[in-house]
Design a protein around this motif. Sequence first.
Motif, mmCIF file in Angstrom:
data_model
loop_
_atom_site.group_PDB
_atom_site.id
_atom_site.type_symbol
_atom_site.label_atom_id
_atom_site.label_comp_id
_atom_site.label_asym_id
_atom_site.label_seq_id
_atom_site.Cartn_x
_atom_site.Cartn_y
_atom_site.Cartn_z
ATOM 1 N N ASP A 136 0.879 -1.173 0.000
ATOM 2 C CA ASP A 136 0.000 0.000 0.000
ATOM 3 C C ASP A 136 0.917 1.224 0.000
ATOM 4 O OD1 ASP A 136 -2.050 1.780 0.117
ATOM 5 O OD2 ASP A 136 -2.816 1.142 2.072
ATOM 6 N N LEU A 137 1.512 1.459 -1.176
ATOM 7 C CA LEU A 137 2.581 2.440 -1.283
ATOM 8 C C LEU A 137 2.042 3.810 -1.675
ATOM 9 C CD1 LEU A 137 5.388 0.477 -3.180
ATOM 10 C CD2 LEU A 137 5.255 0.990 -0.750
ATOM 11 N N THR A 169 9.355 3.552 -1.069
ATOM 12 C CA THR A 169 9.953 2.291 -1.502
ATOM 13 C C THR A 169 9.645 1.188 -0.505
ATOM 14 O OG1 THR A 169 11.770 3.408 -2.639
ATOM 15 C CG2 THR A 169 12.114 1.104 -2.054
ATOM 16 N N LYS A 170 9.238 0.045 -1.013
ATOM 17 C CA LYS A 170 9.049 -1.139 -0.195
ATOM 18 C C LYS A 170 10.214 -2.084 -0.440
ATOM 19 C CE LYS A 170 6.798 -4.017 2.514
ATOM 20 N NZ LYS A 170 6.525 -3.710 3.938
ATOM 21 N N VAL A 171 10.915 -2.454 0.635
ATOM 22 C CA VAL A 171 12.053 -3.364 0.551
ATOM 23 C C VAL A 171 11.641 -4.711 1.132
ATOM 24 C CG1 VAL A 171 14.460 -3.778 1.190
ATOM 25 C CG2 VAL A 171 13.660 -1.439 0.772
ATOM 26 N N VAL A 172 11.803 -5.762 0.340
ATOM 27 C CA VAL A 172 11.430 -7.113 0.763
ATOM 28 C C VAL A 172 12.692 -7.964 0.809
ATOM 29 C CG1 VAL A 172 10.038 -9.152 0.245
ATOM 30 C CG2 VAL A 172 9.158 -6.862 -0.300
ATOM 31 N N ALA A 173 13.015 -8.479 1.993
ATOM 32 C CA ALA A 173 14.164 -9.368 2.153
ATOM 33 C C ALA A 173 13.728 -10.804 1.910
ATOM 34 C CB ALA A 173 14.752 -9.220 3.546
ATOM 35 N N LEU A 174 14.522 -11.534 1.163
ATOM 36 C CA LEU A 174 14.212 -12.928 0.861
ATOM 37 C C LEU A 174 14.903 -13.848 1.857
ATOM 38 C CD1 LEU A 174 14.406 -12.957 -3.041
ATOM 39 C CD2 LEU A 174 12.478 -12.440 -1.542
ATOM 40 N N LEU A 187 -2.826 -2.904 -11.241
ATOM 41 C CA LEU A 187 -1.736 -3.205 -12.167
ATOM 42 C C LEU A 187 -1.420 -2.011 -13.054
ATOM 43 C CD1 LEU A 187 -2.717 -6.846 -13.142
ATOM 44 C CD2 LEU A 187 -0.898 -6.120 -11.584
ATOM 45 N N ARG A 188 -2.451 -1.262 -13.446
ATOM 46 C CA ARG A 188 -2.188 -0.054 -14.242
ATOM 47 C C ARG A 188 -1.357 0.941 -13.450
ATOM 48 N NH1 ARG A 188 -7.461 -1.117 -16.302
ATOM 49 N NH2 ARG A 188 -8.432 0.133 -14.654
ATOM 50 N N ALA A 189 -1.579 0.996 -12.134
ATOM 51 C CA ALA A 189 -0.798 1.900 -11.288
ATOM 52 C C ALA A 189 0.657 1.453 -11.173
ATOM 53 C CB ALA A 189 -1.424 1.991 -9.899
ATOM 54 N N ALA A 190 0.926 0.162 -11.448
ATOM 55 C CA ALA A 190 2.293 -0.347 -11.353
ATOM 56 C C ALA A 190 3.144 0.039 -12.552
ATOM 57 C CB ALA A 190 2.270 -1.864 -11.201
ATOM 58 N N VAL A 191 2.521 0.491 -13.643
ATOM 59 C CA VAL A 191 3.277 0.902 -14.822
ATOM 60 C C VAL A 191 4.148 2.104 -14.454
ATOM 61 C CG1 VAL A 191 3.120 1.838 -17.153
ATOM 62 C CG2 VAL A 191 1.566 0.011 -16.428
ATOM 63 N N GLY A 192 5.421 2.000 -14.714
ATOM 64 C CA GLY A 192 6.363 3.060 -14.364
ATOM 65 C C GLY A 192 7.026 2.875 -13.013
ATOM 66 N N PRO A 237 0.093 6.039 -6.219
ATOM 67 C CA PRO A 237 -0.369 5.112 -5.180
ATOM 68 C C PRO A 237 -0.488 3.703 -5.759
ATOM 69 C CG PRO A 237 -1.694 7.111 -5.181
ATOM 70 C CD PRO A 237 -0.837 7.176 -6.404
ATOM 71 N N LEU A 238 0.068 2.720 -5.054
ATOM 72 C CA LEU A 238 0.096 1.348 -5.547
ATOM 73 C C LEU A 238 -0.389 0.403 -4.453
ATOM 74 C CD1 LEU A 238 0.830 -0.821 -7.618
ATOM 75 C CD2 LEU A 238 3.184 -0.740 -6.770
ATOM 76 N N ARG A 239 -1.470 -0.301 -4.762
ATOM 77 C CA ARG A 239 -1.990 -1.324 -3.849
ATOM 78 C C ARG A 239 -1.969 -2.653 -4.596
ATOM 79 N NH1 ARG A 239 -7.333 0.326 -0.686
ATOM 80 N NH2 ARG A 239 -6.569 -1.478 0.507
#
Length: 660
Positions: free
Chosen positions: A391-392, A397-402, A421-426, A491-493
């Motif tokens: 929910d950015l 920036t969201k950092v995900v550790a593996l 998904l359209r919001a994820a473009v760019g 905004p990205l959810r």
Amino acid sequence: MRCVVSSLMCLAWIALCVAGRAGEPQIGPAEAPTVVSGIRVLRISGGAVSTQDMTAFPLGKWHHNDHLWWTGASPGAALELALPVQRPGRQQLRVVLTRAADYGVVQFELDDRKVGGQIDLYSGLVAPTVAIPLGIHDLAPGEHKLTVTMVGSNEKAAGQKHLFGIDRILLTTAADAAGEPPADSVSCIEDLYRLERLPRLRPGVRTRMFSSYDRTGGNNDGFGGTYSKLWIEDGNSVLARMEGAGCIQRIWFTHSEYGTPGLLNLKQEHLRVYVDGQAEPALDVPLEDVFSGTLAHFPKPLVGEGQGGYYCYVPIPYRNGCTVLVEGTGVRFYQITYREFPSAEGEASFRMPLSAAEKEALQTAVGVWTKLGDPAAFGLRDAEETIRELDLPPGQTKVVALPAGPRMVRGVFLEAKPEGLRAAVGAKLRICWDQAGAAAVDLPAEFFFGQALDPPPYRSLLVGATDQGWYNVMPMPYGRGATVDLTSDRPLRARLRIVTVPCDQKAGDLGYFHAVYHEELPTEPDRYYQFLRRTGSGHYAGTYLVTSGTTDRKLPLWLEGDDRFTVDGDLVVHGTGSEDYFNCGWYAVEGRLNGPGSQPQHGFPVYRLQGEQNQAVAFRWHVTDPVHYAESLLAEIEHGADNKLPADYRSAAFFYEPSP
């Protein structure tokens, strides 16, 4: 650059670098000759040698859990080793070495003559190499001299930079090296679906291509048939002739005529493939049948026809040379991609009919290539999912550790409703391996998942879209740890789901996954558009290209441009047109490439006229025909028949290298 292992491992590595094995003496120049780690040292011109215990490094297995370790060397220093020969005759020489972040570049000599090329031992992981071939030699019984010269170091090397380790020296007679051929080509077929093999670095393997490209630099790439054969033999067209051991990985043709469907002179002319110097062809069938799916050895979708192109990815291996010809002289546009192997050891030769094991492997490959976008098709074991609900707000920036490694990423999924998904473009997606200072993957999210310019839903072997969202299942190994970062300007959810599995402890020859973005808005006249330029070693694994522009004819005329791959200064691939590289053909012709479409390894998910702009988006994966390079790679493509047509080009290049 930063150390590529954890802090604890860095301390352990430094301790071992200082001490070697506890209590093990170091041998300097004045004290040679002696035996170290089972290898007799004759002379050292600089530094010292000792036995180093390698049990602290989990990624890979050394023969006796140690290796001969050369420290304190500088460029020009030499280490001379004894090579005892018991039997006279032709002998194949191979060595198993060690790679690490502070290891150098070396050159071998046998009895004061150079053998093989320079070997760059830099890697982000501490691991043994595969058996590196140094040629086949006529040797008399007695003691020979194998010299290792320290040439220099990789520009990314850290610490001492000129360390060297050798695990084993392997010497077998040429006959034993070739051995009895395997009963079938199962291993080659498995490469079609065992994606965990894709990161494997294979020193000594070279990818090349025969094609009908215009040798004068013009655009006569098959229109007149001038360059559509190497020569004519008994009235037939010889298309390719290879020496030594190798494997045909890809065959591509397009319709011979502009407005008439079909190949050659439309007379069901045969394709004939001769292997290992045999007088009778191992394959002798009508050319069009290879692509039709009617032959048991060539099932769909491993072969097929669509968007103007005929393609075949069923491997055709050989141990001692191969010749490919077609009946008559009607061939026009063609490409045959093959790989050269350093020896025939472990390699099979193509034969018909299928063995039971080959039939089973082909059925498995068909299943994986049919169930695209389904991780279950790969039969993953001990998979672990890392899931984060995103929910950015803009700019965050969201950092995900593996999970801690060694592990391999087997799927990255961005799941959301269509508006999400359209919001994820760019959005920017970055991946960093093993605490490296720079990201190995740095792409717009829509390039990482193959979703630029809002394509109709499609699925390929490596990227695509399902009802849940976007996916990328390119295999990505890491040694200690990894982070995935996502930054959005809007905004990205969404849900980010990453699947990892344990990495094979013996897989010390795996490279790190990289992805590089490039753009030219627009392209420049007389200058090739570059997918990728690299120095060092690795292999190229895929292309995702996004183009748009305007022309008087409202056609994407820039697709006339040819692709080229130059490896270590040698032009190994020269294509016959942009759409041909992507396994299609005859753009803007009804029934050919005149609309969107995709296959497991290639396609044009976007092909349309949007207002005054032509848009064309294409992808090509090199799952079984990666382009290997030892010193450098230049992957590039023309824009237009004369390389002058301006258009907006953006691309992602996917590749594997030893360093993170």
